[in-house]
Design a protein around this motif. Structure first.
Motif, PDB file in Angstrom:
ATOM      1  N   ARG A  39       0.832  -1.205   0.000  1.00 33.12           N
ATOM      2  CA  ARG A  39       0.000   0.000   0.000  1.00 33.12           C
ATOM      3  C   ARG A  39       0.865   1.253   0.000  1.00 33.12           C
ATOM      4  NH1 ARG A  39      -4.644  -2.461  -1.455  1.00 33.12           N
ATOM      5  NH2 ARG A  39      -5.030  -4.283  -0.125  1.00 33.12           N
ATOM      6  N   SER A  40       0.241   2.372  -0.309  1.00 32.33           N
ATOM      7  CA  SER A  40       0.951   3.650  -0.316  1.00 32.33           C
ATOM      8  C   SER A  40       1.521   3.948   1.066  1.00 32.33           C
ATOM      9  CB  SER A  40       0.001   4.773  -0.734  1.00 32.33           C
ATOM     10  OG  SER A  40       0.640   6.024  -0.661  1.00 32.33           O
ATOM     11  N   GLY A  60       2.031  -0.784 -10.325  1.00 33.67           N
ATOM     12  CA  GLY A  60       2.068   0.325  -9.377  1.00 33.67           C
ATOM     13  C   GLY A  60       3.389   1.076  -9.428  1.00 33.67           C
ATOM     14  N   LYS A 102       4.440   3.861  -3.346  1.00 37.17           N
ATOM     15  CA  LYS A 102       4.035   5.226  -3.712  1.00 37.17           C
ATOM     16  C   LYS A 102       2.606   5.244  -4.246  1.00 37.17           C
ATOM     17  CE  LYS A 102       5.280   9.242  -6.501  1.00 37.17           C
ATOM     18  NZ  LYS A 102       6.194   9.808  -7.535  1.00 37.17           N
ATOM     19  N   ALA A 103       2.285   4.303  -5.137  1.00 38.36           N
ATOM     20  CA  ALA A 103       0.925   4.224  -5.659  1.00 38.36           C
ATOM     21  C   ALA A 103      -0.016   3.736  -4.554  1.00 38.36           C
ATOM     22  CB  ALA A 103       0.885   3.287  -6.856  1.00 38.36           C
ATOM     23  N   ASP A 104      -1.330   3.956  -4.762  1.00 40.85           N
ATOM     24  CA  ASP A 104      -2.305   3.493  -3.774  1.00 40.85           C
ATOM     25  C   ASP A 104      -2.130   2.006  -3.508  1.00 40.85           C
ATOM     26  OD1 ASP A 104      -3.339   6.017  -3.590  1.00 40.85           O
ATOM     27  OD2 ASP A 104      -4.949   5.664  -5.036  1.00 40.85           O
ATOM     28  N   GLU A 105      -1.858   1.262  -4.566  1.00 47.48           N
ATOM     29  CA  GLU A 105      -1.627  -0.175  -4.420  1.00 47.48           C
ATOM     30  C   GLU A 105      -0.612  -0.625  -5.463  1.00 47.48           C
ATOM     31  OE1 GLU A 105      -4.896  -3.181  -3.670  1.00 47.48           O
ATOM     32  OE2 GLU A 105      -4.281  -3.803  -5.686  1.00 47.48           O
TER      33      GLU A 105
END
Length: 519
Positions: A39-40, A60, A102-105
């Motif tokens: 996760r982020s 991601g 860094k990305a949401d997932e």
């Protein structure tokens, strides 16, 4: 290097440092690792962790960052088919930065350290782009003016501070030297509650200081000092133990590890030996334009790591004895309660530098008297007058290298010239260099200064004339003698070798063939 040159370097090396893995390479790595979701903001690893494996981004985005003085610097991002890490993952040393989602997932593939090293040795299609990227990323990081890494806080002329700087530099650990008396040094010491009596101090990746640390403590933080055995183990074994990581020891490590031998290398200070201290080696085959000794031996060390050799620094072999059974050699290692049992031992301890017989020389060891002329030493004596003692190739290469940044180089020669002891191509260059002055029939008699070297007394041995010259450094290049091997005397006449200790140094006579290594 200027900022414009740095920017050009970053552009030119972008594709090497951040390659994209192909489907075939990803499929090969998939068999060695496991997928997981990140996760982020979720940490993958922290700066200071060691023995990390390979992390590949499948979906991601990840980011690598450094935390320093309450702020974060983003060092890079990895997107699908990319991977994170640098040579710390190859060497098993401490990670120099942290990584998180860094990305949401994001979906990542994690290959454990042992399986990753297996891939490096057995899957060249995978290892080649990854190793090249790791090496280039470290080079880019070392040029990053904002990156701090480990920080040494010390007085500018401090011998202890210079030794920590030299140790980390020769072991290729990213770091910065911070002058205690500078504006930043004072702010740092105030924030960390460090007084003058507490320095030199090592500021770790977590931001915590180590006050007046030993080299072993620094090595432990950097991940250089490996525990060869578990806490409760009294013995540990290997196929081959190599004592000394100079060129001979490194070559042996590469060849042995590439053949699948469990190889352990013990080094008392830093890999490279005398070759590692050379600013330029021009007569080593395969490098038509020459190569620095540090670059040559560092590449050899990374090659040995790639094949699975294990290094421990600083780690001295305190004693060596023969024993019965499958493992014929027993070594007691500095700082370890466990005995290292080896089927075979290679002693490659190299040489100890000869010391100048000059009054007060000991006072300035490490703070004006040096035995290597590398980029680090070159920075220390920029725009000043320096002296190089010696008339061989090492002295010639040092004089040429230092003359690029020093105002003047005094080449102090005991004899009548350079032709008898220096290669012809090199002596001609030295003689033609305008800011190198050759002082024949001359010796250094005394060294002077307050906290660091400021002047030397020279004597012309032909005329007896003495004079004092202001210099910021003396580079001693007057040769070396074979380094003594503790415990070797006990082996004489027992198993493998007889060594002439009092006659010709290093003369080895085999009494009989050593037993074969059984795998």
């Amino acid at each position: 290097m200027t900022e414009i040159e740095d920017e050009q370097f970053y552009r030119d090396t972008e594709s090497i440092a951040f390659p994209k893995l192909e489907d075939r390479q990803l499929a090969m790595l998939e068999t060695l690792g496991a997928r997981r979701i990140v996760r982020s903001g979720e940490l993958i690893y922290r700066a200071g962790q060691r023995d990390l494996g390979l992390t590949v981004v499948l979906r991601g985005e990840l980011e690598v960052f450094e935390s320093r003085d309450g702020q974060e610097q983003i060092l890079g991002t990895a997107r699908p088919r990319g991977f994170i890490g640098d040579v710390a993952m190859l060497m098993g040393t401490a990670a120099v930065a942290s990584a998180r989602g860094k990305a949401d997932e994001s979906e990542i593939l994690e290959v454990p350290a042992d399986r990753f090293r297996q891939a490096l040795a057995e899957m060249p299609a995978v290892s080649e782009p990854i190793v090249r990227a790791f090496i280039m990323r470290r080079q880019r990081l070392e040029r990053d003016r904002e990156f701090a890494g480990l920080r040494i806080l010390a007085h500018a002329g401090s011998r202890d501070g210079q030794q920590l700087d030299d140790f980390l530099d020769k072991n290729h650990i990213p770091h910065r030297f911070v002058d205690f008396n500078s504006e930043y040094g004072q702010a740092l010491s105030e924030r960390l509650h460090l007084a003058s009596r507490d320095v030199p101090a090592l500021i770790t990746a977590s931001g915590l200081p180590l006050r007046r640390p030993s080299l072993r403590e620094v090595a432990r933080v950097a991940g250089l000092l490996r525990s060869l055995a578990g806490e409760d183990e009294m013995e540990t074994t290997c196929d081959l133990a190599i004592v000394g990581a100079g060129p001979a020891g490194l070559a042996a490590a590469v060849y042995a590890a590439s053949e699948g031998l469990h190889t352990v290398v013990l080094e008392s200070y830093a890999p490279g030996g005398q070759a590692g201290s050379s600013s330029l080696i021009e007569n080593f085959f395969g490098f038509p334009t020459g190569i620095s000794g540090g670059e040559l031996t560092y590449s050899a060390q990374l090659q040995a790591y790639r094949f699975g050799a294990k290094f421990s620094t600083p780690a001295q072999a305190l004693s060596l004895a023969c024993c019965n059974g499958e493992y014929r050699a027993s070594l007691q290692i500095q700082g370890s309660n466990a005995i290292l049992l080896a089927r075979c031992v290679i002693i490659a301890t190299g040489a100890d530098y000869h010391r100048l017989e000059a009054a007060d020389r000991e006072t300035f060891e490490g703070s004006g008297v040096y035995y290597a002329a590398t980029a680090r030493e070159g920075k220390l004596c920029r725009a000043s007058t320096v002296a190089v003692a010696g008339a061989g190739n090492s002295a010639g290469q040092a004089a040429m290298f230092l003359s690029e940044n020093a105002e003047k180089v005094l080449l102090v020669v005991r004899g009548e010239g350079l032709t008898k002891s220096m290669s012809n191509y090199l002596s001609r260059r030295v003689e033609a260099k305008e800011n190198i002055e050759i002082l024949t029939h001359t010796e250094i008699r005394r060294m002077m200064g307050d906290k660091s070297l400021e002047a030397i007394e020279l004597e012309n041995t032909k005329t007896g004339e003495k004079r004092t010259v202001q210099v910021s450094a003396v580079f001693s290049m007057i040769g070396a003698k074979p380094k003594a091997v503790l415990g070797l005397r006990q082996l004489l006449g027992k198993e493998f070798i007889t060594v002439t200790l009092d006659g010709l140094p290093g003369r080895v006579i085999y009494r009989r063939r050593p037993p074969p290594i059984k795998l």
